[in-house]
Motif scaffolding. Structure first.
Motif, PDB file in Angstrom:
ATOM      1  N   ILE A 143      -1.168   8.899  -5.140  1.00  0.00           N
ATOM      2  CA  ILE A 143      -1.349   9.221  -3.746  1.00  0.00           C
ATOM      3  C   ILE A 143      -0.405   9.906  -3.168  1.00  0.00           C
ATOM      4  O   ILE A 143      -0.438  10.676  -2.328  1.00  0.00           O
ATOM      5  CB  ILE A 143      -1.852   7.923  -3.128  1.00  0.00           C
ATOM      6  N   VAL A 144       0.916   9.537  -3.517  1.00  0.00           N
ATOM      7  CA  VAL A 144       2.110   9.692  -2.603  1.00  0.00           C
ATOM      8  C   VAL A 144       2.349  11.437  -3.396  1.00  0.00           C
ATOM      9  O   VAL A 144       2.624  12.291  -2.522  1.00  0.00           O
ATOM     10  CB  VAL A 144       3.428   9.240  -3.648  1.00  0.00           C
ATOM     11  N   ARG A 145       1.786  11.796  -4.415  1.00  0.00           N
ATOM     12  CA  ARG A 145       1.985  13.354  -4.866  1.00  0.00           C
ATOM     13  C   ARG A 145       1.088  14.284  -3.977  1.00  0.00           C
ATOM     14  O   ARG A 145       1.385  15.214  -3.694  1.00  0.00           O
ATOM     15  CB  ARG A 145       1.946  13.413  -6.467  1.00  0.00           C
ATOM     16  N   GLN A 146      -0.140  13.599  -3.768  1.00  0.00           N
ATOM     17  CA  GLN A 146      -0.926  14.646  -3.006  1.00  0.00           C
ATOM     18  C   GLN A 146      -1.016  14.568  -1.574  1.00  0.00           C
ATOM     19  O   GLN A 146      -1.859  15.024  -0.867  1.00  0.00           O
ATOM     20  CB  GLN A 146      -2.536  14.049  -3.656  1.00  0.00           C
ATOM     21  N   ALA A 147      -0.529  13.339  -0.936  1.00  0.00           N
ATOM     22  CA  ALA A 147      -0.540  13.163   0.540  1.00  0.00           C
ATOM     23  C   ALA A 147       0.418  14.199   1.132  1.00  0.00           C
ATOM     24  O   ALA A 147       1.282  14.488   0.617  1.00  0.00           O
ATOM     25  CB  ALA A 147       0.010  11.622   0.581  1.00  0.00           C
ATOM     26  N   ASP A 148       0.076  14.374   2.485  1.00  0.00           N
ATOM     27  CA  ASP A 148       0.694  15.268   3.420  1.00  0.00           C
ATOM     28  C   ASP A 148       1.988  14.408   3.736  1.00  0.00           C
ATOM     29  O   ASP A 148       1.822  13.209   4.123  1.00  0.00           O
ATOM     30  CB  ASP A 148       0.070  15.683   4.643  1.00  0.00           C
ATOM     31  N   LYS A 149       3.208  14.823   3.531  1.00  0.00           N
ATOM     32  CA  LYS A 149       4.405  13.964   3.672  1.00  0.00           C
ATOM     33  C   LYS A 149       4.839  13.587   5.091  1.00  0.00           C
ATOM     34  O   LYS A 149       5.102  12.327   5.344  1.00  0.00           O
ATOM     35  CB  LYS A 149       5.707  15.097   3.155  1.00  0.00           C
ATOM     36  N   ARG A 150       4.444  14.496   6.111  1.00  0.00           N
ATOM     37  CA  ARG A 150       4.539  13.851   7.310  1.00  0.00           C
ATOM     38  C   ARG A 150       3.628  12.795   7.717  1.00  0.00           C
ATOM     39  O   ARG A 150       3.858  11.890   8.357  1.00  0.00           O
ATOM     40  CB  ARG A 150       4.517  15.168   8.341  1.00  0.00           C
ATOM     41  N   GLN A 151       2.383  13.072   7.282  1.00  0.00           N
ATOM     42  CA  GLN A 151       1.316  12.191   7.762  1.00  0.00           C
ATOM     43  C   GLN A 151       1.666  10.706   6.826  1.00  0.00           C
ATOM     44  O   GLN A 151       1.649   9.552   7.501  1.00  0.00           O
ATOM     45  CB  GLN A 151      -0.046  12.542   6.941  1.00  0.00           C
ATOM     46  N   MET A 152       2.098  10.667   5.694  1.00  0.00           N
ATOM     47  CA  MET A 152       2.789   9.554   5.045  1.00  0.00           C
ATOM     48  C   MET A 152       3.799   8.841   5.836  1.00  0.00           C
ATOM     49  O   MET A 152       4.142   7.819   5.702  1.00  0.00           O
ATOM     50  CB  MET A 152       3.080   9.947   3.578  1.00  0.00           C
ATOM     51  N   ALA A 153       4.790   9.838   6.152  1.00  0.00           N
ATOM     52  CA  ALA A 153       6.016   9.068   6.918  1.00  0.00           C
ATOM     53  C   ALA A 153       5.358   8.537   8.056  1.00  0.00           C
ATOM     54  O   ALA A 153       5.889   7.165   8.387  1.00  0.00           O
ATOM     55  CB  ALA A 153       6.852  10.250   7.015  1.00  0.00           C
ATOM     56  N   LEU A 154       4.562   9.087   8.948  1.00  0.00           N
ATOM     57  CA  LEU A 154       3.915   8.243   9.938  1.00  0.00           C
ATOM     58  C   LEU A 154       3.023   7.026   9.504  1.00  0.00           C
ATOM     59  O   LEU A 154       3.284   6.116  10.368  1.00  0.00           O
ATOM     60  CB  LEU A 154       3.002   9.198  10.854  1.00  0.00           C
ATOM     61  N   ALA A 155       2.341   7.110   8.667  1.00  0.00           N
ATOM     62  CA  ALA A 155       1.729   5.838   8.120  1.00  0.00           C
ATOM     63  C   ALA A 155       2.604   4.611   7.645  1.00  0.00           C
ATOM     64  O   ALA A 155       2.433   3.726   7.891  1.00  0.00           O
ATOM     65  CB  ALA A 155       0.715   6.262   6.827  1.00  0.00           C
ATOM     66  N   LEU A 156       3.705   5.060   6.864  1.00  0.00           N
ATOM     67  CA  LEU A 156       4.688   4.143   6.525  1.00  0.00           C
ATOM     68  C   LEU A 156       5.576   3.404   7.733  1.00  0.00           C
ATOM     69  O   LEU A 156       5.970   2.234   7.792  1.00  0.00           O
ATOM     70  CB  LEU A 156       5.443   4.600   5.279  1.00  0.00           C
ATOM     71  N   LYS A 157       5.742   4.285   8.679  1.00  0.00           N
ATOM     72  CA  LYS A 157       6.378   3.921   9.921  1.00  0.00           C
ATOM     73  C   LYS A 157       5.882   2.682  10.519  1.00  0.00           C
ATOM     74  O   LYS A 157       6.712   1.629  10.861  1.00  0.00           O
ATOM     75  CB  LYS A 157       6.525   4.934  10.851  1.00  0.00           C
ATOM     76  N   GLY A 158       4.527   2.681  10.484  1.00  0.00           N
ATOM     77  CA  GLY A 158       3.992   1.656  11.107  1.00  0.00           C
ATOM     78  C   GLY A 158       3.437   0.597  10.076  1.00  0.00           C
ATOM     79  O   GLY A 158       2.436  -0.337  10.521  1.00  0.00           O
ATOM     80  N   ALA A 159       3.880   0.486   8.905  1.00  0.00           N
ATOM     81  CA  ALA A 159       3.384  -0.353   7.798  1.00  0.00           C
ATOM     82  C   ALA A 159       4.370  -1.437   7.627  1.00  0.00           C
ATOM     83  O   ALA A 159       5.726  -1.419   7.950  1.00  0.00           O
ATOM     84  CB  ALA A 159       3.250   0.356   6.556  1.00  0.00           C
ATOM     85  N   PRO A 160       3.949  -2.684   7.027  1.00  0.00           N
ATOM     86  CA  PRO A 160       4.715  -3.804   6.749  1.00  0.00           C
ATOM     87  C   PRO A 160       5.996  -3.218   5.749  1.00  0.00           C
ATOM     88  O   PRO A 160       5.882  -2.285   4.731  1.00  0.00           O
ATOM     89  CB  PRO A 160       3.959  -4.744   6.040  1.00  0.00           C
ATOM     90  N   GLY A 161       7.180  -3.980   5.703  1.00  0.00           N
ATOM     91  CA  GLY A 161       7.978  -3.660   4.833  1.00  0.00           C
ATOM     92  C   GLY A 161       7.880  -3.541   3.279  1.00  0.00           C
ATOM     93  O   GLY A 161       8.151  -2.563   2.470  1.00  0.00           O
ATOM     94  N   SER A 162       6.910  -4.437   2.977  1.00  0.00           N
ATOM     95  CA  SER A 162       6.506  -4.422   1.545  1.00  0.00           C
ATOM     96  C   SER A 162       5.634  -3.128   1.149  1.00  0.00           C
ATOM     97  O   SER A 162       5.731  -2.747  -0.121  1.00  0.00           O
ATOM     98  CB  SER A 162       5.533  -5.897   1.477  1.00  0.00           C
TER      99      SER A 162
END
Length: 344
Positions: A260-279
């Motif tokens: 998933i990480v390899r194929q995801a849009d990096k900015r979109q993934m950064a935005l998703a992880l910013k609102g995600a739990p630490g785990s």
């Protein structure tokens, strides 16, 4: 096929489009009285009318009576009609030639596609390979030679090695396939594979609704499920069990997350992880190189404050990507509410 409405129409009639009204009328006419009408329709008109008929469902007697006033005495004794794939096929059978009925029913049932080979290109490679592995290698070679190269490659990858090697050798030696052979293969696929596939692909409506709920923002999703809890709690529970959420990605094994990480849009993934739990952040970043993880943290910090809705939309995009990868066979997702582990 539009029917003109008249004065005094039943209120239920407003729910029916012109095509649906025509379909209900043809169901009332039946085989004997409707045959002369079907014979004057083009193939496209028959397909359109058949499609409307197969999705018609229950038709109140008041609507049927209104559509066929001349048969009002007969219709008054009826409670309802029921349009389905089966009733549509039974009606067409005997009115039209058998091969034309099969063609029409295939088109309205799916998979999508105008020709048999178009349809096969929309069939999951694992399903198609499961059927073909029991056929003669020469038949398999003929089928794969008619598919798009990328789809044929995926099907070959799903076949047992000894079968796939034999098939490739036959494809290399294959010359122009005789029309009679191709016709026979098409007929076999239509009668033995596509018809069974159509029956097996009828979906639980809760599955389709779970996909709709997955695409909602969380506030709307929670409000809708809360309302369903009060009216039809069993359906709400079923939908929750079928939904796949961003949090469920945390149950994936690292190699699936890495895909998933390899194929995801990096900015979109950064935005998703910013609102995600630490785990969840840790899980995703553990699959990255040290440099990539550092850049991801820097991107997240540089964003500053972001709206919760934007984070949720980015997380939903990752969920959709995971489902696409699963459909392509690159990762495997099991029921997120089961006790099974999600594996690659």
């Amino acid at each position: 096929m539009n029917m003109v409405t008249a004065m005094g129409e039943p209120p239920e009639l407003k729910r029916y489009s012109g095509a649906q009204r025509a379909a209900a009328l043809m169901l009332v006419l039946g085989r004997e009285h409707g045959a002369s009408v079907w014979e004057h329709l083009s193939t496209e008109e028959v397909k359109d009318l058949s499609s409307a008929m197969s999705h018609l469902g229950r038709v109140p007697a008041s609507v049927a009576e209104h559509l066929l006033v001349s048969f009002s005495g007969e219709m008054a004794s009826m409670n309802a009609l029921h349009g389905s794939f089966e009733s549509t096929e039974r009606l067409l059978d005997g009115i039209l030639p058998g091969d034309r009925v099969r063609e029409i029913m295939e088109d309205i049932r799916g998979p999508a596609g105008r020709t048999m080979w178009d349809k096969l290109s929309n069939v999951n490679e694992a399903l198609l390979a499961g059927y073909l592995k029991n056929e003669y290698p020469q038949t398999v070679a003929v089928v794969l030679s008619k598919l798009k190269p990328d789809h044929a490659a995926r099907v070959l990858g799903q076949l047992p090695k000894e079968v796939s090697v034999d098939v490739v050798q036959r494809m290399l030696r294959m010359e122009t396939v005789q029309k009679e052979v191709l016709t026979q293969v098409e007929q076999t696929l239509r009668s033995e594979f596509m018809s069974n596939l159509s029956r097996s692909q009828r979906r639980d409506p809760h599955e389709a609704m779970a996909e709709v709920f997955n695409a909602m923002d969380r506030q709307t999703e929670e409000a809708m499920l809360g309302a369903l809890d009060e009216s039809i709690p069993e359906s709400a529970e079923r939908i929750r069990a079928l939904m796949f959420t961003f949090e469920d990605l945390g149950s994936l094994v690292p190699s699936a997350v890495s895909t998933i990480v390899r194929q995801a849009d990096k900015r979109q993934m950064a935005l998703a992880l910013k609102g995600a739990p630490g785990s969840m952040r840790q899980l995703f970043m553990s699959t990255m190189t040290e440099r990539s993880a550092k850049l991801m943290r820097e991107d997240m910090a540089a964003m500053g404050p972001v709206r919760a809705r934007d984070c949720e939309e980015a997380q939903n995009a990752l969920v959709r990507l995971a489902k696409t990868l699963a459909d392509n066979g690159e990762i495997l997702l099991v029921d997120p509410k089961s006790d099974d582990t999600m594996i690659v």
